[in-house]
Design a protein around this motif. Sequence first.
Motif, short mmCIF file in Angstrom:
data_model
loop_
_atom_site.label_atom_id
_atom_site.label_comp_id
_atom_site.label_asym_id
_atom_site.label_seq_id
_atom_site.Cartn_x
_atom_site.Cartn_y
_atom_site.Cartn_z
N ALA A 83 0.86 -1.20 0.00
CA ALA A 83 0.00 0.00 0.00
C ALA A 83 0.89 1.24 0.00
O ALA A 83 2.03 1.20 0.46
CB ALA A 83 -0.93 0.01 1.21
N TRP A 85 -9.46 5.05 -1.72
CA TRP A 85 -8.37 4.29 -2.31
C TRP A 85 -8.30 4.56 -3.80
O TRP A 85 -9.31 4.48 -4.50
CB TRP A 85 -8.58 2.79 -2.08
CG TRP A 85 -8.39 2.36 -0.67
CD1 TRP A 85 -9.36 2.08 0.26
CD2 TRP A 85 -7.14 2.14 0.00
NE1 TRP A 85 -8.79 1.72 1.45
CE2 TRP A 85 -7.44 1.73 1.32
CE3 TRP A 85 -5.80 2.24 -0.40
CZ2 TRP A 85 -6.44 1.43 2.25
CZ3 TRP A 85 -4.81 1.95 0.53
CH2 TRP A 85 -5.13 1.54 1.84
N LYS A 117 -5.63 -2.75 6.18
CA LYS A 117 -5.01 -3.57 5.12
C LYS A 117 -3.93 -4.49 5.69
O LYS A 117 -3.60 -5.51 5.10
CB LYS A 117 -4.38 -2.67 4.05
CG LYS A 117 -5.36 -2.13 3.05
CD LYS A 117 -4.91 -2.49 1.63
CE LYS A 117 -5.82 -1.93 0.56
NZ LYS A 117 -7.13 -2.57 0.47
#
Length: 197
Positions: free
Chosen positions: A128, A153, A190
Amino acid sequence: PTTNNSSSPDPSNLSWHDLWEVAMGCRKCPLCENRNNVVFGDGNRNADLMFIGEGPGRDEDMQGLPFVGKAGQLLTKMITAMQFTREEVYIANIIKCRPPNNRNPLPEEAAACLPYLKRQIQLVNPKAIVILGAVPLQFLFNRRGVTRLRGTWLDYEGIPAMVTFHPAFLLRYPQDKRKAWSDLQQVMKKFDKVYKP
């Protein structure tokens, strides 16, 4: 002295060492004329999490490291709150030389420098990315409006990228720290990290 080094190698297939060497000697835009240091990047080159900001300020230009001034101290606190250490993540900027008076990079400056950053992202290959503010949003995604896009996102070549405020913005507008924290908590999820107050 020329500032257009068109003969320099294409960064897109360079190793870390060669990429660093080419960036250190870069003269592709006029920002090279007044720099003290090229601010290449900092942190774990195999990081799962990467942060991308805009460019070096005075402290960064003097030390050759990204995010070491007041905004950098806040970023370090943000990283720690996310249950990472600064040594675990990788931090880089859109441009690697300080613009005059810390102004935003011009499109031609960003264009000259972006191949280095894009190769860094490929080499790190994080799970990420956190996009810090308007400049990386503009030059990596051709998008504008951090206030509108923060907390969402985006996709950078298959890597999820979370948009949030730049730490320097949060120093000027501390009332928005809560919003930034909610963005960062999405990133934590995440990695199966849960904030425990």
